[in-house]
Design an enzyme around this catalytic site. Sequence first.
Site, PDB file in Angstrom:
ATOM      1  N   SER A 257      -7.730   3.602   8.048  1.00 40.09           N
ATOM      2  CA  SER A 257      -8.291   3.532   6.735  1.00 40.09           C
ATOM      3  C   SER A 257      -7.566   2.176   6.054  1.00 40.09           C
ATOM      4  O   SER A 257      -7.992   1.283   5.481  1.00 40.09           O
ATOM      5  CB  SER A 257      -8.339   4.669   6.098  1.00 40.09           C
ATOM      6  OG  SER A 257      -8.939   4.376   4.637  1.00 40.09           O
TER       7      SER A 257
ATOM      8  N   ARG B 146     -14.078  11.893   4.029  1.00 43.36           N
ATOM      9  CA  ARG B 146     -12.843  12.748   4.214  1.00 43.36           C
ATOM     10  C   ARG B 146     -12.396  13.486   3.021  1.00 43.36           C
ATOM     11  O   ARG B 146     -11.645  14.763   3.358  1.00 43.36           O
ATOM     12  CB  ARG B 146     -11.665  11.713   4.658  1.00 43.36           C
ATOM     13  CG  ARG B 146     -11.785  10.933   5.887  1.00 43.36           C
ATOM     14  CD  ARG B 146     -10.884   9.834   5.985  1.00 43.36           C
ATOM     15  NE  ARG B 146      -9.573  10.137   5.720  1.00 43.36           N
ATOM     16  CZ  ARG B 146      -8.597   9.409   5.237  1.00 43.36           C
ATOM     17  NH1 ARG B 146      -9.116   8.033   4.903  1.00 43.36           N
ATOM     18  NH2 ARG B 146      -7.321   9.509   5.048  1.00 43.36           N
TER      19      ARG B 146
ATOM     20  N   LYS C 100      -8.369  -2.408   5.744  1.00 41.36           N
ATOM     21  CA  LYS C 100      -8.534  -3.039   4.633  1.00 41.36           C
ATOM     22  C   LYS C 100      -7.330  -4.218   4.381  1.00 41.36           C
ATOM     23  O   LYS C 100      -7.897  -5.379   3.942  1.00 41.36           O
ATOM     24  CB  LYS C 100      -8.612  -2.045   3.462  1.00 41.36           C
ATOM     25  CG  LYS C 100      -9.636  -1.022   3.330  1.00 41.36           C
ATOM     26  CD  LYS C 100      -9.754  -0.333   2.016  1.00 41.36           C
ATOM     27  CE  LYS C 100      -8.700   0.588   1.852  1.00 41.36           C
ATOM     28  NZ  LYS C 100      -8.869   1.864   2.763  1.00 41.36           N
TER      29      LYS C 100
ATOM     30  N   ASP D  35     -15.256   2.218   6.723  1.00 43.05           N
ATOM     31  CA  ASP D  35     -14.042   2.869   5.870  1.00 43.05           C
ATOM     32  C   ASP D  35     -14.416   3.545   4.605  1.00 43.05           C
ATOM     33  O   ASP D  35     -14.068   4.657   4.464  1.00 43.05           O
ATOM     34  CB  ASP D  35     -12.744   1.926   5.804  1.00 43.05           C
ATOM     35  CG  ASP D  35     -11.814   2.683   5.000  1.00 43.05           C
ATOM     36  OD1 ASP D  35     -11.106   3.394   5.391  1.00 43.05           O
ATOM     37  OD2 ASP D  35     -11.679   2.054   3.794  1.00 43.05           O
TER      38      ASP D  35
ATOM     39  N   HIS E  78       0.889  -1.027  -0.027  1.00 42.10           N
ATOM     40  CA  HIS E  78       0.020   0.337  -0.152  1.00 42.10           C
ATOM     41  C   HIS E  78       1.024   0.998  -0.088  1.00 42.10           C
ATOM     42  O   HIS E  78       1.939   1.316   0.692  1.00 42.10           O
ATOM     43  CB  HIS E  78      -0.996   0.097   1.420  1.00 42.10           C
ATOM     44  CG  HIS E  78      -1.862   1.247   1.266  1.00 42.10           C
ATOM     45  ND1 HIS E  78      -3.087   1.274   0.399  1.00 42.10           N
ATOM     46  CD2 HIS E  78      -1.634   2.473   1.633  1.00 42.10           C
ATOM     47  CE1 HIS E  78      -3.610   2.391   0.645  1.00 42.10           C
ATOM     48  NE2 HIS E  78      -2.857   3.140   1.299  1.00 42.10           N
TER      49      HIS E  78
END
Length: 451
Positions: free
Chosen positions: A194, A179, A198, A172, A93
């Site tokens: 967040s 956001r 996930k 989320d 990520h």
Amino acid sequence: MSKMNGHSAPSIQEIIEKKRDGECLDKDEIDTWVEKVVDGEVANVQLGAWLMAVYLKGLSPEETSYLTRAMVDHGETLTWPAHWPANLIVDKHSTGGVGDKVSLPLAPALAACGLKVPMISGRGLGMTGGTLDKLESIPGFRVQMSKDEITEILDKVGCCIVGQTAKICPADKIMYQARDVTGTVGCQGLITSSIISKKVAEGISCLVLDVKWGLGSYNGTCENAEVLAKSLSEVANSLGVKTKAVISHMNHPLGLAVGNSLEVIESIQCLQGGGPADLRELVCLEGAILLQEAGLVKSRQEGVEMLAGTLDNGTALQKFADMLKFQGVSKETVSKLLSRDCNNNSSVLPTAKHLSNLVSEKSGYVDFIDAGLIARLACNLGAGRSNPEDKLDHSVGVLLTKSPGDYIEIGEVWAQVHHNTPYTPSQQILKCLSVVDSKDLVGPRIAKVIE
């Protein structure tokens, strides 16, 4: 009023007020908040108020951990066949950057090495481009897949890049969109929960993070990025996912392409053994970290060489082709897209009607190209969103022709603007190119790895 642990559950208003006043929320309060968000009991104005309170007052490490766990628990998690070695299920990520297309070549390269990568990605958030947005510039690409389909593609191909399902971390998904339009993107606790929620829900064993800092990121300094990287790593490790983080700068865009279809082309160039050096460096390092964590290589250098080999010998490109076909792209489109003839790329991908050149106002050496200003330009052209419901123009963007350290003559082109609406460069955009008289040593893209 419902009961929790023998006590009355706190109301939505009480939870908002407590955080507004700078107090820490306990596990039950956070669990109640997430449950009510998922059940649709939190109004948009209340969600915005809570997000702003969190942004201004922050979340403690404990609150962040509670929020992450609650978002996982109030949703579906992915489980895998028992015969799959757990250590081989990994993911990556990035906190987001300008021109950051690392995921596109990395996932198939990891699959070519024998790992399984169930990559759940997002769309553009603020100034950063979304991985799903880039892939959706490919005709037919399908980002929504069922659990069974994800299992099948991992079994047959080894990787997928998909969107969040409605049932994975639904809180989320709701907060992520809010956001973006409430000015609360750059909050460490919200970012951490967040991202990690996930990844935990994916059922992975190892994770590598690319945490950005600089002009084109939400972390202004390298120190801020390190703080976030440690927060992400600590929460992920506490929830059972072995995690390391790469700190890399975003003062100038990653690679040369900024914009959805332009970045797909550059990703394919990387998968064909070419493309910009900084993109390849990040792909190989981040992949090497996962290979080492999974136990497939003994050293990081061995992992770098293995990843580079998949890019150079075509095995990563083949995995990318297989992934595209499995996710809805026709064989004919895949064949044209992955051709080494760039004219085939442009016949498949959306192409802007107009090209405008940006030229240098002086001669010298390129010091840097302001990634934040380039991102704003691309967004204004239609490559990004200012509202979650905005429709993207996948064809537009900016293609740089110069990198830091390159020499440039006055009047020489340093970027091409791909646009479909009238465009006149502003003085601000022209000034995002910094040119100096003497050539300085170009600093590394990668600052360090947080072990």
